[in-house]
Design an enzyme around this catalytic site. Structure first.
Site, PDB file in Angstrom:
ATOM      1  N   HIS A 264       0.784  -1.231  -0.252  1.00 42.59           N
ATOM      2  CA  HIS A 264       0.055   0.059   0.095  1.00 42.59           C
ATOM      3  C   HIS A 264       1.059   1.389  -0.233  1.00 42.59           C
ATOM      4  CE1 HIS A 264      -3.604   2.081   1.219  1.00 42.59           C
ATOM      5  NE2 HIS A 264      -3.530   3.430   1.278  1.00 42.59           N
ATOM      6  N   GLU A 265       2.004   1.463   0.606  1.00 39.05           N
ATOM      7  CA  GLU A 265       2.297   2.339   1.119  1.00 39.05           C
ATOM      8  C   GLU A 265       3.803   2.565  -0.558  1.00 39.05           C
ATOM      9  OE1 GLU A 265       1.754   4.588   2.904  1.00 39.05           O
ATOM     10  OE2 GLU A 265       0.002   3.275   4.787  1.00 39.05           O
ATOM     11  N   HIS A 268       2.061   4.905  -2.797  1.00 39.58           N
ATOM     12  CA  HIS A 268       1.698   5.949  -2.758  1.00 39.58           C
ATOM     13  C   HIS A 268       3.000   6.594  -2.990  1.00 39.58           C
ATOM     14  CE1 HIS A 268      -2.115   6.632  -0.322  1.00 39.58           C
ATOM     15  NE2 HIS A 268      -1.410   5.331   0.645  1.00 39.58           N
ATOM     16  N   GLU A 294      -5.102   7.660  -3.369  1.00 43.66           N
ATOM     17  CA  GLU A 294      -5.615   5.932  -2.532  1.00 43.66           C
ATOM     18  C   GLU A 294      -5.866   5.743  -3.581  1.00 43.66           C
ATOM     19  OE1 GLU A 294      -4.340   6.294   0.374  1.00 43.66           O
ATOM     20  OE2 GLU A 294      -5.963   3.878   1.026  1.00 43.66           O
TER      21      GLU A 294
HETATM   22 ZN    ZN Z   1      -3.357   4.649   1.401  1.00 42.22          ZN
END
Ligand code: ZN
Length: 501
Positions: A264-265, A268, A294
């Site tokens: 997830h990170e 980003h 997101e």
């Molecule tokens: Zn996030």
């Protein structure tokens, strides 16, 4: 004219230097800073943010923008110059409405609230943060009052995070999504629960970190322009296009946390690392909205990272890292385990299908707080009531309820949640467009190659930074406006297959 543009860029770079320095302090606060540093850190961050705000709202920037607007009237809409003026003007018009003292007050209050939250959450002590949260609400309403003309006090916050949207448009999209999601959650709930025992076998932290870094590297996160550290509440942060960091939280007794938190990170961070170098140190040098940001973390985490084809490549690597835990486990068992759907208490641990229900709950509660329809004192009960009606669960305590997210304890309150669900919706629309352009992407993922997908994302999303709004970006990249259809089609197909619906 180029002199004026240069002068503007020099001034904006100084603002960026100050904000980036504050971001370094924020990163340190959430990774290595000893607890004793909290008070001084709050003051230091407040000073830097006040200076950045003062420099940005200097009237000379206003004059430069005015002169450049006239001189640059024939710059193409797509050009870096026109976008720089457009976005800087928007941010400037907004910033000059906010007094510098207020910025400093929010920064120092945010640091105090965050610090209190880090002790109150494990201690399950809502009463300890309640006065701080009341102050946060008061500051948030004061912030909204600087932007008269909105239909609801939450609207300026939504516009900040997801420019061009407001409570009415987000609410309408959410209603549509909820109507489509609830029957799916119910249909899955009627099936036997997938077994995720294999994820809870005890996974030593050091080996998890090593695997996570290897996975991040293969996905395309550039460690020569980034690094990974441990934290309590994972995040990605940027000090430059060439210094974009991620943090992670690991649980030795539940593998999902580290695995999918890391992907997830990384999603980003790759967005920020992929912004065109020409935009460095300008207001254009970051992701364009909370929702689009997101969409990038969720695209990598879910559409790629929770797919069967991704683990056709990575599962043998994971087995090699954890032979005693995983050698007797089949890919199919593992795939079912990581995609187990079950109503749960914690948003960041929720599965893909129920996740959006957590987001809508928070969106509605903060909307009600700001409207004055809900008091801070009644927040824990309102939270628990909504958990019961939406997910059929009652949190045993506030630690598993209202205290779980950092968002309401880190500055102002409002607009911090809708981006998660907007991002989920966008992620499927972007992924479908990438696959239409490059039908070989699924097979490449199966082979552990992510370059074509990352290349499409870089070309269509990353490199533009903040040049285009979310709506413009979605339409340019996918050829149609934002719609829940690709997202619902993705969920129905994947979970239909997994749960034999
Ligand atoms: Zn996030």
């Amino acid at each position: 004219m180029s002199d004026k543009l240069n002068e503007l860029k020099i001034r904006l770079a100084e603002v960026d230097d100050l904000s980036s320095a504050a971001a370094v302090l924020g990163w340190d606060q959430q990774t290595y800073m000893p607890a004793g540093g909290a008070e001084a850190r709050g003051r230091q961050m407040a000073t830097l943010q006040r200076l950045a705000h003062e420099k940005f709202t200097d009237e000379q920037i206003g004059y430069l923008l005015e002169e450049l607007q006239q001189a640059g009237a024939d710059w193409a809409y797509d050009s870096d110059e026109a976008a720089l003026l457009r976005v800087t003007q928007r941010q400037y018009t907004q910033a000059i409405r906010i007094p510098s003292d207020f910025v400093a007050e929010v920064a120092s209050h945010g640091a105090a609230a965050f610090n209190a939250w880090t002790t109150a959450r494990p201690a399950n002590d809502f009463a300890a943060v309640r006065p701080l949260l009341e102050k946060t609400l008061e500051l948030s309403l004061r912030y909204a009052s600087y932007f008269p003309g909105h239909a609801e006090p939450i609207d300026p916050f939504i516009d900040n995070a997801d420019h061009g949207m407001n409570a009415a448009t987000v609410g309408a999209l959410f209603d549509q999504l909820r109507a489509a999601l609830v029957p799916l959650v119910q249909a899955i709930g009627a099936q036997p629960l997938a077994d995720d025992e294999v994820l809870r076998r005890g996974y030593p932290e050091a080996a998890q970190i090593a695997f996570g870094e290897e996975m991040a590297r293969q996905l395309g996160y550039d460690f020569s322009r980034g690094r990974q550290d441990k934290t309590y509440h994972p995040f990605a942060t940027k000090f430059s296009i060439n210094d974009v960091r991620i943090t992670t939280r690991l649980d030795e007794h539940f593998l999902n946390e580290g695995l999918f938190g890391t992907i997830h990170e990384v999603g980003h961070a790759m967005y920020e690392q992929g912004v065109a170098q020409a935009l460095e140190a300008t207001p254009l040098a970051s992701g364009t909205s909370a929702g689009v940001h997101e969409s990038q973390s969720r695209l990598w985490e879910n559409l790629v990272g929770r797919s069967r084809r991704f683990w056709e490549h990575f599962f043998p690597v994971l087995q090699a890292a954890f032979p005693t835990q995983l050698n007797d486990v089949s890919l199919d068992t593992f795939y079912r385990a990581i995609n187990r759907v079950e109503p749960s208490l914690i948003r960041v641990e929720a599965d893909e299908v129920t996740y959006n229900l957590h987001v809508m709950l928070r969106f509605d509660l903060e909307r009600a707080l700001l409207k004055g329809e809900l008091a801070v004192a009644d927040l824990p009960a309102a939270w628990n009531g909504r958990m019961e009606s939406d997910l059929g669960l009652t949190p045993p305590d506030d630690r598993h309820g209202v205290l779980q997210d950092v968002h309401w304890f880190d500055g102002l309150l409002g607009g911090g949640f809708q981006g998660y669900t907007l991002g989920n919706v966008m992620s499927a629309q972007f992924f479908a467009a990438a696959q239409t352009a490059h039908p070989e992407i699924p097979d490449q993922i199966r082979g552990g190659s992510f370059d074509t997908l990352r290349g499409w994302l870089t070309e269509n999303i990353y490199r533009h930074g903040m040049k285009f709004t979310a709506r413009e970006l979605v339409e340019r990249a996918t050829g149609s406006p934002l719609t829940i259809e690709p997202y619902m089609a993705y969920l129905r197909h994947k979970y239909g297959e997994l749960y034999g619906l």
